[in-house]
Design a protein around this motif. Structure first.
Motif, PDB file in Angstrom:
ATOM      1  N   GLU A 274      -6.045  -1.087 -14.807  1.00  0.00           N
ATOM      2  CA  GLU A 274      -7.051  -0.960 -13.759  1.00  0.00           C
ATOM      3  C   GLU A 274      -7.202  -2.257 -12.966  1.00  0.00           C
ATOM      4  N   GLU A 275      -6.732  -3.368 -13.527  1.00  0.00           N
ATOM      5  CA  GLU A 275      -6.688  -4.607 -12.757  1.00  0.00           C
ATOM      6  C   GLU A 275      -5.837  -4.385 -11.508  1.00  0.00           C
ATOM      7  N   ALA A 276      -4.772  -3.598 -11.688  1.00  0.00           N
ATOM      8  CA  ALA A 276      -3.928  -3.263 -10.534  1.00  0.00           C
ATOM      9  C   ALA A 276      -4.600  -2.195  -9.674  1.00  0.00           C
ATOM     10  N   ALA A 277      -5.171  -1.175 -10.340  1.00  0.00           N
ATOM     11  CA  ALA A 277      -5.763  -0.055  -9.599  1.00  0.00           C
ATOM     12  C   ALA A 277      -6.908  -0.504  -8.697  1.00  0.00           C
ATOM     13  N   SER A 279      -7.265  -3.544  -7.342  1.00  0.00           N
ATOM     14  CA  SER A 279      -6.908  -4.681  -6.493  1.00  0.00           C
ATOM     15  C   SER A 279      -6.946  -4.276  -5.024  1.00  0.00           C
ATOM     16  N   ASP A 280      -7.047  -5.286  -4.156  1.00  0.00           N
ATOM     17  CA  ASP A 280      -7.072  -5.028  -2.711  1.00  0.00           C
ATOM     18  C   ASP A 280      -5.671  -4.765  -2.175  1.00  0.00           C
ATOM     19  N   ILE A 281      -4.669  -5.418  -2.776  1.00  0.00           N
ATOM     20  CA  ILE A 281      -3.275  -5.256  -2.373  1.00  0.00           C
ATOM     21  C   ILE A 281      -2.433  -5.153  -3.637  1.00  0.00           C
ATOM     22  N   ILE A 282      -1.409  -4.305  -3.613  1.00  0.00           N
ATOM     23  CA  ILE A 282      -0.505  -4.159  -4.760  1.00  0.00           C
ATOM     24  C   ILE A 282       0.914  -4.503  -4.322  1.00  0.00           C
ATOM     25  N   ILE A 283       1.566  -5.356  -5.099  1.00  0.00           N
ATOM     26  CA  ILE A 283       2.979  -5.652  -4.887  1.00  0.00           C
ATOM     27  C   ILE A 283       3.773  -4.856  -5.911  1.00  0.00           C
ATOM     28  N   ASN A 284       4.535  -3.872  -5.442  1.00  0.00           N
ATOM     29  CA  ASN A 284       5.401  -3.074  -6.318  1.00  0.00           C
ATOM     30  C   ASN A 284       6.762  -3.775  -6.369  1.00  0.00           C
ATOM     31  N   CYS A 309      -4.502   4.940  -6.939  1.00  0.00           N
ATOM     32  CA  CYS A 309      -4.271   3.820  -6.010  1.00  0.00           C
ATOM     33  C   CYS A 309      -3.804   4.285  -4.633  1.00  0.00           C
ATOM     34  N   GLY A 310      -4.048   5.548  -4.299  1.00  0.00           N
ATOM     35  CA  GLY A 310      -3.498   6.115  -3.066  1.00  0.00           C
ATOM     36  C   GLY A 310      -3.908   5.405  -1.791  1.00  0.00           C
ATOM     37  N   ASP A 311      -5.136   4.835  -1.764  1.00  0.00           N
ATOM     38  CA  ASP A 311      -5.623   4.199  -0.536  1.00  0.00           C
ATOM     39  C   ASP A 311      -5.368   2.694  -0.494  1.00  0.00           C
ATOM     40  N   THR A 312      -4.800   2.142  -1.548  1.00  0.00           N
ATOM     41  CA  THR A 312      -4.558   0.701  -1.611  1.00  0.00           C
ATOM     42  C   THR A 312      -3.216   0.358  -0.965  1.00  0.00           C
ATOM     43  N   PRO A 313      -3.160  -0.671  -0.106  1.00  0.00           N
ATOM     44  CA  PRO A 313      -1.870  -1.073   0.478  1.00  0.00           C
ATOM     45  C   PRO A 313      -0.883  -1.487  -0.618  1.00  0.00           C
ATOM     46  N   VAL A 314       0.296  -0.883  -0.602  1.00  0.00           N
ATOM     47  CA  VAL A 314       1.329  -1.202  -1.594  1.00  0.00           C
ATOM     48  C   VAL A 314       2.533  -1.797  -0.859  1.00  0.00           C
ATOM     49  N   LEU A 315       2.887  -3.028  -1.212  1.00  0.00           N
ATOM     50  CA  LEU A 315       4.057  -3.690  -0.636  1.00  0.00           C
ATOM     51  C   LEU A 315       5.240  -3.495  -1.575  1.00  0.00           C
ATOM     52  N   THR A 316       6.281  -2.809  -1.101  1.00  0.00           N
ATOM     53  CA  THR A 316       7.477  -2.613  -1.915  1.00  0.00           C
ATOM     54  C   THR A 316       8.365  -3.845  -1.751  1.00  0.00           C
ATOM     55  N   VAL A 317       8.543  -4.581  -2.845  1.00  0.00           N
ATOM     56  CA  VAL A 317       9.262  -5.851  -2.817  1.00  0.00           C
ATOM     57  C   VAL A 317      10.452  -5.784  -3.761  1.00  0.00           C
ATOM     58  N   LEU A 318      11.630  -6.076  -3.227  1.00  0.00           N
ATOM     59  CA  LEU A 318      12.860  -6.042  -4.021  1.00  0.00           C
ATOM     60  C   LEU A 318      13.243  -7.457  -4.430  1.00  0.00           C
ATOM     61  N   ASN A 319      13.216  -7.689  -5.730  1.00  0.00           N
ATOM     62  CA  ASN A 319      13.527  -9.005  -6.277  1.00  0.00           C
ATOM     63  C   ASN A 319      15.009  -9.087  -6.676  1.00  0.00           C
ATOM     64  N   ILE A 354       1.537 -10.093   2.812  1.00  0.00           N
ATOM     65  CA  ILE A 354       0.242 -10.096   2.116  1.00  0.00           C
ATOM     66  C   ILE A 354      -0.875 -10.376   3.120  1.00  0.00           C
ATOM     67  N   GLU A 355      -0.656 -11.373   3.972  1.00  0.00           N
ATOM     68  CA  GLU A 355      -1.674 -11.697   4.987  1.00  0.00           C
ATOM     69  C   GLU A 355      -1.926 -10.521   5.925  1.00  0.00           C
ATOM     70  N   ALA A 356      -0.858  -9.826   6.306  1.00  0.00           N
ATOM     71  CA  ALA A 356      -0.989  -8.702   7.248  1.00  0.00           C
ATOM     72  C   ALA A 356      -1.753  -7.536   6.641  1.00  0.00           C
ATOM     73  N   ASN A 357      -1.843  -7.493   5.293  1.00  0.00           N
ATOM     74  CA  ASN A 357      -2.504  -6.369   4.618  1.00  0.00           C
ATOM     75  C   ASN A 357      -3.818  -6.757   3.960  1.00  0.00           C
ATOM     76  N   LEU A 358      -4.361  -7.912   4.346  1.00  0.00           N
ATOM     77  CA  LEU A 358      -5.660  -8.313   3.798  1.00  0.00           C
ATOM     78  C   LEU A 358      -6.717  -7.273   4.163  1.00  0.00           C
ATOM     79  N   PRO A 359      -7.680  -7.028   3.277  1.00  0.00           N
ATOM     80  CA  PRO A 359      -8.669  -5.963   3.530  1.00  0.00           C
ATOM     81  C   PRO A 359      -9.550  -6.216   4.747  1.00  0.00           C
ATOM     82  N   VAL A 360      -9.753  -7.490   5.113  1.00  0.00           N
ATOM     83  CA  VAL A 360     -10.487  -7.803   6.339  1.00  0.00           C
ATOM     84  C   VAL A 360      -9.627  -8.759   7.157  1.00  0.00           C
ATOM     85  N   ARG A 361      -9.752  -8.666   8.481  1.00  0.00           N
ATOM     86  CA  ARG A 361      -8.985  -9.561   9.340  1.00  0.00           C
ATOM     87  C   ARG A 361      -9.595 -10.955   9.278  1.00  0.00           C
TER      88      ARG A 361
END
Length: 417
Positions: A274-277, A279-284, A309-319, A354-361
């Motif tokens: 739930e720490e992930a659930a 969160s304001d932003i999720i990095i997958n 987590c459907g409404d949370t911004p998820v950034l798909t990141v390939l490492n 991450i900056e572009a997906n902050l919850p507030v501008r």
């Protein structure tokens, strides 16, 4: 001649899978191979049998079971690991024929979790998950299920021995739930404090061994354990991350996911996840060099969906993109954020995302605040990020990052629009 003690001897394991066509048995068996290695054993042989359905009494067919028994004698196998959940009857029947200890995939995962748990919460969650799995498998009178035997599949997070009596196990489970409730209450209190203080959280989630801890270390110098092992990180770690624009976010490293993770295990670790659930932003995060990369991404997405987590911004990141070397997979992944946590490549783009997906501008401003209005600097400290403060003859020169609401209140002091 130097003798090797029992503690030093590496457990030799035989892996067995039944392919009924319900899932990719070969990929699952490959993952089981890595799980066994992470538990400290040596996978010696891997066998797969195609069957229309699992044999209720022996998991595999009787002929295959005889083959397994022969291989166990020839290869001096110490442990059989089944790539599925086994019933007590199946375990008993396989052990009676092969004369080797038998565990299943769930027991193995629980064992690795027990090995990796460090925090009080992690240890409590592991023990509760173990007891939940053990309780329906207690059969007959006087069945010995204690950890005294030792070895893979018998480890636990604490000194408490698993009792065979159902009443004692249920009592212990209730105690664990009460202790976890206290830990969760403390976690919620910290979460509310973060929300009150306007702390923005960003969770790193993903398939186990995707490089989450390495990324955490690269971004924050957190010093989190980073090893090429499954479930190297079990307990969540939080560290502050300053973004290029000046905004600070709380970065959270979480336990990795695997395919076919037992449902009750997900439930046991729900408070951690739930720490992930929440969160304001999720990095997958995903290991792009893995042949199963797309499957891993989907496993993580499905689990995030189940956590709401459907409404949370998820950034798909390939490492690990430094390992792709211009392969077809490299072209296929162009639509995602590509990084190498090890070399630092692509980190700038990730921070921008991450900056572009902050919850507030957020807006970075330079202000000249009159001495008579110095109180607004306290507002900036509590609601924004104060980057620089200097007392001058004209007033207080301030550089800060503020949200739109706070900016509307301080823009009259802007040194430059």
């Amino acid at each position: 001649m130097e003798m090797i003690s029992n503690e030093e001897k590496v457990t030799r394991a035989l892996l067995v899978s039944v392919d009924t066509g319900d899932y990719d048995a070969e990929a699952s068996l490959d993952e089981l191979h890595e799980l066994v290695k992470s538990a400290g054993a040596e996978p010696v042989i891997a066998l797969t049998q195609k069957l229309p359905r699992i044999e209720s009494g022996t998991y595999v067919g009787t002929g295959k079971l005889q083959e397994i028994a022969a291989l166990c004698r020839e290869q001096e196998i110490d442990l059989i690991v089944a790539d599925g959940e086994l019933s007590p009857t199946q375990i008993k029947n396989i052990e009676s024929v092969a004369d080797v200890r038998v565990i299943d995939r769930t027991t193995l995962i629980l064992d690795i979790f027990a090995l990796r748990a460090r925090s009080k919460e992690g240890k409590l969650q592991v023990e509760l998950a173990q007891l939940k799995y053990l309780l329906p498998r207690l059969t007959g009178k006087g069945v010995e299920m204690s950890r005294l035997g030792g070895g893979i599949g018998t480890r636990g997070p604490g000194e408490t021995k698993i009792e065979t009596d159902r009443r004692h196990i249920r009592r212990r489970m209730e105690t664990l739930k009460e202790e976890l409730a206290e830990v969760e209450k403390h976690r919620q209190m910290l979460r509310r404090r973060r929300e009150k203080d306007g702390v923005i959280t960003c969770a790193i989630v993903g398939y186990t061994n995707a490089g989450k801890s390495t990324l955490m270390n690269t971004l924050t110098d957190a010093g989190v354990l980073a090893q090429d092992k499954l479930f190297a990180t079990l307990d969540p770690t939080s560290r502050a991350l300053r973004l290029p624009g000046g905004v600070s976010v709380m970065l959270i490293d979480t336990v990795g996911f695997v395919r076919r993770l037992p449902h009750h295990l997900v439930e046991a670790f729900r408070s951690t996840l739930e720490e992930a659930a929440q969160s304001d932003i999720i990095i997958n995060l995903c290991d792009a060099s893995d042949e199963e990369a797309r499957v891993h991404l989907q496993v993580t997405r499905d689990l995030l969906d189940s956590l709401g987590c459907g409404d949370t911004p998820v950034l798909t990141v390939l490492n690990k993109c430094d390992l792709l070397d211009g392969s077809p997979a490299a072209q296929d992944f162009n639509t995602f954020i590509r990084i190498s946590a090890k070399t630092g490549a692509g980190i700038d783009r990730l921070l921008e995302a991450i900056e572009a997906n902050l919850p507030v501008r957020m807006k970075r401003v330079r202000l000249m605040v009159p001495f008579s209005e110095a109180g607004c600097i306290s507002d900036i400290r509590s609601s924004g990020t104060l980057l620089h403060e200097e007392y001058t003859a004209e007033g207080i020169a301030v550089e800060a990052v503020v949200d739109e609401i706070l900016y509307a209140r301080v823009r009259k002091y802007a040194a430059e629009e």
